[in-house]
Write a protein that holds these residues in place. Structure first.
Motif, PDB file in Angstrom:
ATOM      1  N   PHE A  87       0.813  -1.215   0.000  1.00 35.56           N
ATOM      2  CA  PHE A  87       0.000   0.000   0.000  1.00 35.56           C
ATOM      3  C   PHE A  87       0.850   1.270   0.000  1.00 35.56           C
ATOM      4  O   PHE A  87       1.979   1.283   0.481  1.00 35.56           O
ATOM      5  N   TYR A  88       0.267   2.322  -0.552  1.00 32.53           N
ATOM      6  CA  TYR A  88       0.923   3.628  -0.673  1.00 32.53           C
ATOM      7  C   TYR A  88      -0.011   4.648  -0.039  1.00 32.53           C
ATOM      8  O   TYR A  88      -1.160   4.808  -0.475  1.00 32.53           O
ATOM      9  N   ILE A  89       0.468   5.333   1.008  1.00 29.12           N
ATOM     10  CA  ILE A  89      -0.428   6.214   1.761  1.00 29.12           C
ATOM     11  C   ILE A  89       0.082   7.645   1.870  1.00 29.12           C
ATOM     12  O   ILE A  89      -0.552   8.481   2.519  1.00 29.12           O
ATOM     13  N   LYS A  90       1.197   7.953   1.248  1.00 23.41           N
ATOM     14  CA  LYS A  90       1.754   9.304   1.356  1.00 23.41           C
ATOM     15  C   LYS A  90       0.774  10.323   0.773  1.00 23.41           C
ATOM     16  O   LYS A  90       0.327  10.208  -0.369  1.00 23.41           O
ATOM     17  N   GLY A  91       0.441  11.309   1.596  1.00 23.95           N
ATOM     18  CA  GLY A  91      -0.470  12.357   1.157  1.00 23.95           C
ATOM     19  C   GLY A  91      -1.938  11.977   1.219  1.00 23.95           C
ATOM     20  O   GLY A  91      -2.799  12.766   0.806  1.00 23.95           O
ATOM     21  N   ARG A  92      -2.237  10.794   1.763  1.00 24.64           N
ATOM     22  CA  ARG A  92      -3.614  10.330   1.787  1.00 24.64           C
ATOM     23  C   ARG A  92      -4.312  10.736   3.085  1.00 24.64           C
ATOM     24  O   ARG A  92      -3.686  11.086   4.080  1.00 24.64           O
TER      25      ARG A  92
END
Length: 542
Positions: free
Chosen positions: A372-377
């Protein structure tokens, strides 16, 4: 305009969707006939290529006006299997098909994704039928085809029959009773096929796959024909049909599911040591990853430029602001800001903690949760179903080869607008999970523990101490995330439409979720098809 998907379709020039099927193009205007085939092996191989190509084509011939990329079969089937569930939501608010699937509020009104699955599968069946007509033994004798070529054509015919069974599985899973034709059916401008019952189509697929697995079948041996179909592919699809037999026919077939899984275990497949390698840009060339695939659809950016398939999954999983000169975290240049996973799903199944939406860092108990990618989310989709930055982006499918990093691949990823990731249609991990479910149902759970322990070991988690329906529903969610299984799984476990299992925006616009009518376990037959073919009857509830 009269539809022609049930009759002979004109052959079209092809670019191979399979790396080893670079063949001569067929004539663009002549129908498939002796004129095309003759005694040329290349022509028969080109005809087979057309059948594989049906999974990835963007050709809008015989389709209602719609976006070409959205019409691709893998993309459309993925959308109906995933965005209707807890595993994925799409932020494209202006697309009516998105809103309907996100919230389980579709009706009989035509939905582009559903429509594409219907038309592409039936087109594929029609193409296979015609290929089998044109490669019958009588036709080959009349053309003067020698025995060596005839034997090779038998192999092509076996592959075509597998593809037809796969098209039929997709259609019966999504639509229940579907128009049924084979190479022996009438065809032509005045013929419109009648629907066969879901059970009859299921029985036909089972019979075909059993025939293809027989010792005297021309279908190639398991692991000998990648990325084209072989006996491992046929066995894998048969196991999936048996798994869902009670849903499709009312009769469970757990013993049969167990037996075919055991047959697959003798075919030499092995789990990839690395879970992430299964979904990287070189997964079709990496022999350790490929050794887990019973069948995959090949995507190669040098040969296929499609906005469907894994390009769709890759590009729609990031925003354009995630793609910078310093980082392209999934190895390609596009960010369409479409697909993401609700946080509730991630939290429930992966044991995540410590998430920092500024740095993008988080911890997970399960290695499969490292995708998963959560940067800025922002974490919650509450009130933000159509804000892409709310929810967790999933980079499980990643164009970067397994032996490269984001930075080392950066010069290449700067030019990569299409995916090289082959889409796994059937893999050994799924067989382990089918086997576990069958053994549980038969009261023999101990037999399945070695397979589940192998999956747990790869994921870095403790193996289960018992096998229950709740465990299997969760484990399939973790292991098969975003591989187009979830809708079918939730239906089989009785969780799809009921209020016993809720997720964000299930059944409507409420973030809390709610039940929806059981009849939506299958989709409506598109109204254009009902208008064209008066022999069709709409599914109950629509």
């Amino acid at each position: 305009m009269k539809r022609t998907i049930y009759i002979l379709l004109a052959a079209t020039a092809l670019t191979s969707c399979v790396k080893d099927l670079d063949t001569l193009p067929l004539n663009k205007t002549e129908p498939i006939s002796e004129y095309v085939y003759g005694t040329s092996q290349e022509a028969y191989l080109a005809g087979l290529t057309r059948l594989y190509f049906q999974f990835v084509t963007n050709d809008l011939t015989d389709m209602q006006p719609m976006d070409g990329g959205a019409s691709e079969l893998i993309r459309a089937f993925w959308s109906v299997q995933e965005t209707t569930t807890d595993e994925a939501k799409c932020s494209w608010e202006n697309d009516a098909w998105v809103r309907a699937l996100n919230t389980n509020t579709w009706t009989e009104v035509q939905n582009d994704a559903v429509y594409a699955v219907y038309v592409r599968t039936l087109q594929g069946i029609a193409l296979v039928n015609e290929y089998l007509r044109q490669t019958s033994s009588d036709k080959l004798v009349d053309r003067g085809v020698d025995s060596d070529l005839a034997a090779q054509i038998d192999v092509y015919r076996a592959e075509a029959r597998f593809l037809r069974a796969y098209f039929y599985w997709m259609a019966l899973d999504c639509f229940g009773n579907v128009p049924f034709t084979t190479e022996n059916s009438p065809f032509g401008g005045t013929y419109f096929p009648k629907q066969a019952s879901r059970e009859d189509v299921y029985d036909y697929c089972v019979s075909e796959l059993q025939s293809l697995l027989a010792d005297n079948s021309a279908l190639p041996a398991a692991q000998s024909n990648y990325p084209r179909a072989d006996k491992g592919s046929a066995a894998g699809l048969l196991a999936r049909l048996y798994l869902n037999s009670e849903v499709y026919t009312g009769t469970p077939r757990w013993q049969e599911a167990k037996a075919v899984c055991e047959q697959i275990y003798g075919m030499g497949y092995a789990l990839s040591p690395s879970y992430s390698d299964l979904f990287r840009g070189d997964n079709g060339q990496n022999l350790q990853a490929r050794g887990e695939f019973l069948w995959a659809v090949d995507y190669d950016s040098d040969k296929t430029e499609s906005f469907g398939g894994t390009t769709y999954i890759l590009s729609a999983s990031l925003a354009s602001t995630d793609i910078t000169d310093q980082s392209r975290p999934n190895g390609q240049v596009n960010g369409w800001a479409g697909l993401r996973v609700p946080y509730e799903f991630v939290s429930q199944y992966y044991g995540v903690s410590g998430q920092d939406y500024v740095t993008g860092e988080y911890q997970t108990e399960d290695a499969r949760g490292e995708v998963f990618y959560i940067k800025g989310r922002s974490e919650s989709m509450d009130g933000a179903l159509y804000n892409f930055m709310n929810g967790w982006s999933c980079l499980k499918f990643n164009n970067i080869p397994h032996d490269q990093t984001d930075q080392s691949f950066l010069p290449t990823s700067a030019t990569e607008g299409f995916a090289d990731v082959d889409f796994p249609m059937i893999r050994l991990a799924e067989i382990h999970l089918i086997y576990a479910e069958a053994c549980m149902q038969l009261g023999m759970p101990g037999l399945a523990m070695p397979g589940l322990e192998a999956l747990a070991s790869r994921a870095g988690v403790a193996p289960p101490t018992e096998i229950t329906p709740d465990f299997l529903a969760a484990e399939r969610a973790r292991e098969l995330l975003w591989e187009a299984h979830r809708r079918t799984d939730l239906i089989r476990f009785g969780l799809f439409s009921s209020d016993s299992y809720l997720w964000p925006y299930k059944g409507g616009d409420s973030y809390a979720g709610q039940s929806f009518p059981d009849y939506k376990a299958i989709f409506a037959i598109p109204p254009t098809e009902l208008a064209t073919n008066k022999a069709l009857v709409q599914n109950p509830g629509y």
